[in-house]
Enzyme design. Structure first.
Site, mmCIF file in Angstrom:
data_model
loop_
_atom_site.group_PDB
_atom_site.id
_atom_site.type_symbol
_atom_site.label_atom_id
_atom_site.label_comp_id
_atom_site.label_asym_id
_atom_site.label_seq_id
_atom_site.Cartn_x
_atom_site.Cartn_y
_atom_site.Cartn_z
ATOM 1 N N GLY A 156 0.776 -1.236 0.000
ATOM 2 C CA GLY A 156 0.000 0.000 0.000
ATOM 3 C C GLY A 156 0.808 1.286 0.000
ATOM 4 N N ASP A 202 -5.323 3.052 10.458
ATOM 5 C CA ASP A 202 -6.731 2.744 10.729
ATOM 6 C C ASP A 202 -6.860 2.507 12.237
ATOM 7 O OD1 ASP A 202 -9.373 2.061 9.981
ATOM 8 O OD2 ASP A 202 -8.869 -0.044 9.780
ATOM 9 N N GLY A 251 -4.544 1.430 14.050
ATOM 10 C CA GLY A 251 -3.232 1.769 14.608
ATOM 11 C C GLY A 251 -2.472 0.549 15.103
ATOM 12 N N THR A 284 -1.263 -2.243 13.566
ATOM 13 C CA THR A 284 -0.108 -2.653 12.769
ATOM 14 C C THR A 284 1.069 -1.706 13.006
ATOM 15 O OG1 THR A 284 -1.696 -3.343 11.090
ATOM 16 C CG2 THR A 284 0.614 -3.280 10.414
ATOM 17 N N LEU A 285 0.792 -0.419 12.916
ATOM 18 C CA LEU A 285 1.852 0.574 13.040
ATOM 19 C C LEU A 285 2.475 0.611 14.416
ATOM 20 C CD1 LEU A 285 3.067 2.500 10.994
ATOM 21 C CD2 LEU A 285 0.954 1.503 10.244
ATOM 22 N N ASP A 337 -6.045 -1.011 -1.697
ATOM 23 C CA ASP A 337 -6.806 -1.954 -2.526
ATOM 24 C C ASP A 337 -8.127 -2.364 -1.904
ATOM 25 O OD1 ASP A 337 -5.423 -3.577 -0.445
ATOM 26 O OD2 ASP A 337 -6.388 -5.233 -1.501
HETATM 27 P P1 IMP Z 1 -4.479 -1.016 11.202
HETATM 28 O O1 IMP Z 1 -4.123 0.446 11.380
HETATM 29 O O2 IMP Z 1 -3.571 -1.944 11.934
HETATM 30 O O3 IMP Z 1 -5.920 -1.265 11.526
HETATM 31 O O4 IMP Z 1 -4.345 -1.475 9.694
HETATM 32 C C1 IMP Z 1 -3.958 -0.660 8.705
HETATM 33 C C2 IMP Z 1 -3.960 -1.446 7.405
HETATM 34 O O5 IMP Z 1 -5.292 -1.891 7.062
HETATM 35 C C3 IMP Z 1 -3.527 -0.534 6.275
HETATM 36 O O6 IMP Z 1 -2.140 -0.552 6.096
HETATM 37 C C4 IMP Z 1 -4.306 -1.083 5.101
HETATM 38 O O7 IMP Z 1 -3.571 -2.127 4.493
HETATM 39 C C5 IMP Z 1 -5.572 -1.646 5.693
HETATM 40 N N1 IMP Z 1 -6.684 -0.671 5.588
HETATM 41 C C6 IMP Z 1 -7.255 0.026 6.586
HETATM 42 N N2 IMP Z 1 -8.237 0.832 6.133
HETATM 43 C C7 IMP Z 1 -8.280 0.640 4.800
HETATM 44 C C8 IMP Z 1 -9.109 1.221 3.752
HETATM 45 O O8 IMP Z 1 -9.979 2.082 3.943
HETATM 46 N N3 IMP Z 1 -8.856 0.790 2.488
HETATM 47 C C9 IMP Z 1 -7.905 -0.147 2.206
HETATM 48 N N4 IMP Z 1 -7.106 -0.703 3.150
HETATM 49 C C10 IMP Z 1 -7.304 -0.315 4.435
HETATM 50 MG MG MG Z 2 -0.624 -0.519 4.741
#
Ligand code: IMP
Ligand code: MG
Length: 174
Positions: free
Chosen positions: A42, A101, A103, A105-106, A157
């Site tokens: 991404g 999103d 947070g 993963t980060l 995606d």
């Molecule tokens: P999170 O912050 O750990 O929940 O995950 C973030 C990851 O979820 C991002 O790097 C994206 O790969 C995926 N993601 C979260 N929101 C979206 C969206 O609206 N569209 C596409 N991918 C998303």
């Molecule tokens: Mg990502």
């Protein structure tokens, strides 16, 4: 049922914002070299565009992670699918992501990278969905804060499609 993409942020809006972030990073890191770390897949489109607009010396590396467990919400515990090629010790690292999103993963990834001893560690994301945050993450550079909608384009995606769109859109089904 047909699927269409509604534009949320135009190509021009995204380009102008990336230019502004590139200028900001160039000012903030004046006299230093920055090491951009892209989280695949991404973050790749954003990182390439951003790198072109940074005027201090730039090096780049790429990593790919996958979150443990299936489902649509990330568990936060991540597995490194492809690690970085270079060590981070002593480097001014900026992690470049497509979206923050929940947070999860980060937050996990930043802790892991911090242990590798960079001189500094910052986070730059094209998009932020603050309403969805579950784990606190300090974001240093944000392209756009957006509402809680599932977006595609510019690297993001839906079922591996739409990453190549030069704008940010929302998938609508009608
Ligand atoms: P999170 O912050 O750990 O929940 O995950 C973030 C990851 O979820 C991002 O790097 C994206 O790969 C995926 N993601 C979260 N929101 C979206 C969206 O609206 N569209 C596409 N991918 C998303
Ligand atoms: Mg990502």
């Amino acid at each position: 049922m047909s699927e269409r993409v509604e534009v949320m942020l135009t190509e021009k809006e995204v380009d102008e914002r990336i230019q502004a972030i590139g200028e900001q990073i160039s000012r903030d890191y004046a006299g230093r070299q920055v090491h951009l770390v892209c989280v695949l897949k991404g973050g790749s489109f954003f990182m390439c565009e951003l790198a072109k607009r940074i005027t201090v010396p730039v090096s780049m590396d790429f990593m790919s992670v996958s979150s443990y467990g299936g489902g649509t919400s990330s568990s936060g515990v991540i597995r490194i699918v492809k690690d970085l090629d270079e060590p981070l010790a002593g480097k001014n690292v900026i992690v470049v992501e497509d979206i923050v999103d929940s947070g999860r993963t980060l937050s996990y990834l930043l802790k892991m990278l911090k242990d590798r001893g960079p001189a500094s560690l910052a986070l730059c994301t094209l998009l932020d969905k603050p309403d969805r945050r579950v784990v606190d993450v300090k974001v240093d550079y944000t392209g756009f804060s957006i509402p809680d909608e599932f977006v595609v384009g510019y690297g993001l995606d839906y079922d591996q499609r739409y990453r190549n769109l030069p704008y940010i859109g929302v998938v609508r089904f009608d």
